[in-house]
Write an enzyme that holds these catalytic residues in place. Structure first.
Site, PDB file in Angstrom:
ATOM      1  N   GLY A 118       0.790  -1.221   0.000  1.00  0.00           N
ATOM      2  CA  GLY A 118       0.000   0.000   0.000  1.00  0.00           C
ATOM      3  C   GLY A 118       0.818   1.264   0.000  1.00  0.00           C
ATOM      4  O   GLY A 118       0.282   2.360  -0.217  1.00  0.00           O
ATOM      5  N   ARG A 119       2.111   1.151   0.254  1.00  0.00           N
ATOM      6  CA  ARG A 119       2.977   2.333   0.214  1.00  0.00           C
ATOM      7  C   ARG A 119       4.403   1.973  -0.199  1.00  0.00           C
ATOM      8  O   ARG A 119       5.337   2.745   0.032  1.00  0.00           O
ATOM      9  CB  ARG A 119       3.015   3.002   1.588  1.00  0.00           C
ATOM     10  CG  ARG A 119       3.446   2.078   2.720  1.00  0.00           C
ATOM     11  CD  ARG A 119       3.541   2.825   4.009  1.00  0.00           C
ATOM     12  NE  ARG A 119       3.790   1.921   5.130  1.00  0.00           N
ATOM     13  CZ  ARG A 119       4.065   2.333   6.350  1.00  0.00           C
ATOM     14  NH1 ARG A 119       4.124   3.626   6.599  1.00  0.00           N
ATOM     15  NH2 ARG A 119       4.263   1.474   7.324  1.00  0.00           N
ATOM     16  N   LYS A 164      10.012   1.977   0.342  1.00  0.00           N
ATOM     17  CA  LYS A 164       8.882   2.157   1.258  1.00  0.00           C
ATOM     18  C   LYS A 164       8.562   3.641   1.390  1.00  0.00           C
ATOM     19  O   LYS A 164       9.453   4.458   1.576  1.00  0.00           O
ATOM     20  CB  LYS A 164       9.236   1.563   2.627  1.00  0.00           C
ATOM     21  CG  LYS A 164       8.057   1.435   3.573  1.00  0.00           C
ATOM     22  CD  LYS A 164       8.444   0.583   4.769  1.00  0.00           C
ATOM     23  CE  LYS A 164       7.258   0.339   5.688  1.00  0.00           C
ATOM     24  NZ  LYS A 164       7.609  -0.571   6.811  1.00  0.00           N
ATOM     25  N   ASP A 194      -2.319   6.531   3.028  1.00  0.00           N
ATOM     26  CA  ASP A 194      -1.911   7.635   2.166  1.00  0.00           C
ATOM     27  C   ASP A 194      -0.681   7.299   1.330  1.00  0.00           C
ATOM     28  O   ASP A 194      -0.179   8.141   0.588  1.00  0.00           O
ATOM     29  CB  ASP A 194      -1.650   8.900   2.986  1.00  0.00           C
ATOM     30  CG  ASP A 194      -0.579   8.719   4.057  1.00  0.00           C
ATOM     31  OD1 ASP A 194       0.141   7.712   4.019  1.00  0.00           O
ATOM     32  OD2 ASP A 194      -0.477   9.600   4.938  1.00  0.00           O
ATOM     33  N   GLY A 195      -0.193   6.059   1.449  1.00  0.00           N
ATOM     34  CA  GLY A 195       0.950   5.656   0.644  1.00  0.00           C
ATOM     35  C   GLY A 195       2.288   6.177   1.117  1.00  0.00           C
ATOM     36  O   GLY A 195       3.298   5.996   0.431  1.00  0.00           O
ATOM     37  N   ARG A 232       5.185 -13.388   0.745  1.00  0.00           N
ATOM     38  CA  ARG A 232       4.679 -13.612   2.094  1.00  0.00           C
ATOM     39  C   ARG A 232       3.742 -14.810   2.125  1.00  0.00           C
ATOM     40  O   ARG A 232       3.221 -15.235   1.084  1.00  0.00           O
ATOM     41  CB  ARG A 232       3.936 -12.354   2.565  1.00  0.00           C
ATOM     42  CG  ARG A 232       4.781 -11.079   2.438  1.00  0.00           C
ATOM     43  CD  ARG A 232       3.901  -9.862   2.121  1.00  0.00           C
ATOM     44  NE  ARG A 232       4.703  -8.689   1.786  1.00  0.00           N
ATOM     45  CZ  ARG A 232       5.222  -7.859   2.686  1.00  0.00           C
ATOM     46  NH1 ARG A 232       5.019  -8.074   3.972  1.00  0.00           N
ATOM     47  NH2 ARG A 232       5.934  -6.818   2.312  1.00  0.00           N
ATOM     48  N   ASP A 270       0.620 -11.712   6.653  1.00  0.00           N
ATOM     49  CA  ASP A 270       1.210 -10.938   5.566  1.00  0.00           C
ATOM     50  C   ASP A 270       2.550 -10.337   5.964  1.00  0.00           C
ATOM     51  O   ASP A 270       3.191  -9.663   5.146  1.00  0.00           O
ATOM     52  CB  ASP A 270       0.259  -9.835   5.099  1.00  0.00           C
ATOM     53  CG  ASP A 270      -0.141  -8.894   6.228  1.00  0.00           C
ATOM     54  OD1 ASP A 270      -0.794  -9.368   7.173  1.00  0.00           O
ATOM     55  OD2 ASP A 270       0.191  -7.699   6.167  1.00  0.00           O
ATOM     56  N   ASN A 271       2.999 -10.573   7.212  1.00  0.00           N
ATOM     57  CA  ASN A 271       4.281 -10.040   7.664  1.00  0.00           C
ATOM     58  C   ASN A 271       5.338 -11.120   7.857  1.00  0.00           C
ATOM     59  O   ASN A 271       6.409 -10.843   8.386  1.00  0.00           O
ATOM     60  CB  ASN A 271       4.106  -9.269   8.978  1.00  0.00           C
ATOM     61  CG  ASN A 271       3.342  -7.969   8.785  1.00  0.00           C
ATOM     62  OD1 ASN A 271       3.290  -7.438   7.672  1.00  0.00           O
ATOM     63  ND2 ASN A 271       2.750  -7.460   9.840  1.00  0.00           N
ATOM     64  N   ASP A 305       9.137  -6.500   7.804  1.00  0.00           N
ATOM     65  CA  ASP A 305       8.078  -5.576   8.231  1.00  0.00           C
ATOM     66  C   ASP A 305       8.182  -5.172   9.699  1.00  0.00           C
ATOM     67  O   ASP A 305       7.480  -5.684  10.565  1.00  0.00           O
ATOM     68  CB  ASP A 305       6.691  -6.172   7.946  1.00  0.00           C
ATOM     69  CG  ASP A 305       6.407  -6.271   6.458  1.00  0.00           C
ATOM     70  OD1 ASP A 305       7.040  -5.534   5.689  1.00  0.00           O
ATOM     71  OD2 ASP A 305       5.565  -7.076   6.065  1.00  0.00           O
TER      72      ASP A 305
END
Length: 481
Positions: free
Chosen positions: A84-85, A105, A117-118, A175, A243-244, A253
């Site tokens: 997402g970012r 990142k 917000d990315g 992942r 997902d981590n 992460d």
């Protein structure tokens, strides 16, 4: 750099190609030159590190992309997630011939940003930059970072904070959640995706009688070893969502992590973890749960209905190797930290007795292993309210070490007990200065943590060696980043 762009070989449904969106007023934060050299960056690329680490420069050899995946977050199905970012901006070959991901990142909005917000803020970027560096120096498989940049652009969190970008490196960004996404949304990709995972990361499994089971077993074992190493250095990840965790057993992460100070196994280092799911003591069990969930996503690979039940049983059997693998590596590591012979039947129990003292007396985890190593027994006892408990332990400890090769045991202790860990108050000081454009403390910690097992009197400060006083509130860290 020597490029090896293999992730774009996958089906285009697994990612979205896009360029990063640079922050306004990008400026240098810190550069990891030894890592850049390990990654075969040329002199020109090293001189351009600020442009590369701020998304201003990309590479024609690798169109940047955001990965899509899914996951269970705090034990609940969270649906589609994804980068997402962050963007995978390159895959390159290091000096050992290993393919390494370069992941930027804070690179802006992607189709997987959801309500985000990315962006990333300087605070969280510094935390991840130093954590990856620290774990690698401690001998724990982990992502790392070539460098990070700050900016003049503000990013809104609980307050307005400086925006920043981090160029993370990892041996793998695939992942457990990738398999969850495929099974839920594009099940026709499962077989080809799994085959590529094996080819890229576990090629030795290709010649096994059952390559998928061999692959699953390797992932389970590597994850178990990673968790054992976390426990031994007192590292608490804080957000062990599916997902981590990746498929190569390397730490990924960094959010609200923490290194154990006063030994409290139930310490909630992530203040967004209201129920304490991801405490230090729960990490082995959570890793087992995540792997169990992941294995369920491999079951559809048994295409023959007649073989499906046997395949499920074989997968379950492979998971049975997690606990003994974890316990064996933890037992060996604890004996090394204690300076006790691994073969002695009472060594592990003696190590656990020492941990019980650290817990009941709320003593510092890292500092007191160093005291034990330096035979400062009176100093430990003086910090104990229950002095008899420590005396009982010490009697057993010295009896076990009698007639042993103590020189070798002491050498083992030197290589197993770090003098320096990344304490939250050390990080906080570096962050506060960095937010004023002073990165000197980031650089000092980077150098200090490069050799955590070596005494560095010219670099260390007194506060590096102990927790904050018990009457000082601990640094609060949450998922906000």
């Amino acid at each position: 750099m020597q490029f090896n762009p293999r992730y774009p070989e996958l089906d285009a449904r697994l990612y979205h190609q896009q360029m990063p969106l640079p922050l306004k007023g990008a400026k240098a934060g810190h550069f990891n030159q030894p890592l850049a050299e390990q990654l075969q960056w040329s002199a020109e690329e090293q001189s351009d590190w600020v442009a590369i680490c701020s998304g201003q420069k990309t590479f024609p050899e690798f169109p940047p992309l955001a990965m899509v995946y899914a996951g269970h977050q705090f034990g609940q199905w969270a649906g589609q997630l994804g980068d997402g970012r962050g963007l995978l901006i390159a895959q390159i070959v290091d000096r050992q011939g290993q393919t390494i991901d370069l992941h930027l990142k804070g690179a802006g909005l992607t189709p997987y940003s959801r309500m985000g917000d990315g962006r990333a803020v300087l605070r969280s970027v510094i935390r991840e930059y130093l954590a990856g560096h620290a774990l690698n120096a401690l001998g724990v498989c982990s992502s790392n970072a070539v460098g990070f940049t700050s900016s003049t652009q503000g990013v809104q969190r609980e307050k307005l904070e400086p925006g920043a970008m981090l160029l993370r490196t990892a041996d793998c960004h695939i992942r457990l959640g990738h398999f969850e996404w495929i099974n839920q949304y594009q099940p026709d990709l499962l077989s080809s995706f799994t085959q590529k995972c094996i080819e890229w990361h576990y090629p030795e499994c290709l010649t096994a009688e059952q390559p998928i089971l061999a692959f699953a077993t390797q992932v389970i074992q590597r994850t178990a070893i990673m968790i054992a190493k976390w426990q031994l250095v007192g590292f608490a990840h804080g957000v062990m969502n599916t997902d981590n965790l990746n498929i190569t057993g390397s730490t990924l992460d960094f959010g609200p992590y923490g290194f154990m100070e006063r030994f409290r196994p139930d310490w909630i280092n992530n203040h967004s973890d209201y129920n304490g799911r991801y405490t230090y003591q729960n990490q082995p069990g959570i890793a087992h749960w995540n792997l169990w969930n992941w294995l369920n996503n491999l079951i559809p690979l048994a295409t023959d209905p007649a073989e499906k039940e046997q395949f499920k049983a074989d997968l379950a059997h492979s998971l049975e190797q997690f606990e003994p693998t974890f316990l064996e590596h933890y037992r060996i590591g604890l004996c090394q930290k204690m300076g006790l012979p691994q073969f002695h039947t009472d060594s592990f129990d003696c190590g656990m007795a020492f941990l019980k003292i650290l817990q009941s007396e709320q003593l510092d985890y890292t500092q007191n292993f160093i005291r034990l190593q330096q035979q400062e027994y009176d100093a430990i006892k003086d910090d104990c309210l229950d002095r008899h408990q420590f005396e009982t332990f010490l009697t057993q400890y010295e009896q076990i070490r009698t007639h042993q090769d103590t020189d070798q045991l002491n050498t083992d202790m030197l290589s197993a007990n770090p003098i320096y860990i990344l304490r939250n108050h050390m990080l906080q000081k570096a962050i506060e200065l960095a937010e004023q454009d002073d990165f000197s403390e980031v650089d000092r910690l980077f150098q200090l943590l490069s050799q955590p097992y070596v005494k560095q009197t010219m670099l260390e400060k007194p506060e590096d060696l102990a927790p904050l006083p018990s009457d000082v509130p601990e640094i609060v860290v949450s998922c906000s980043s």
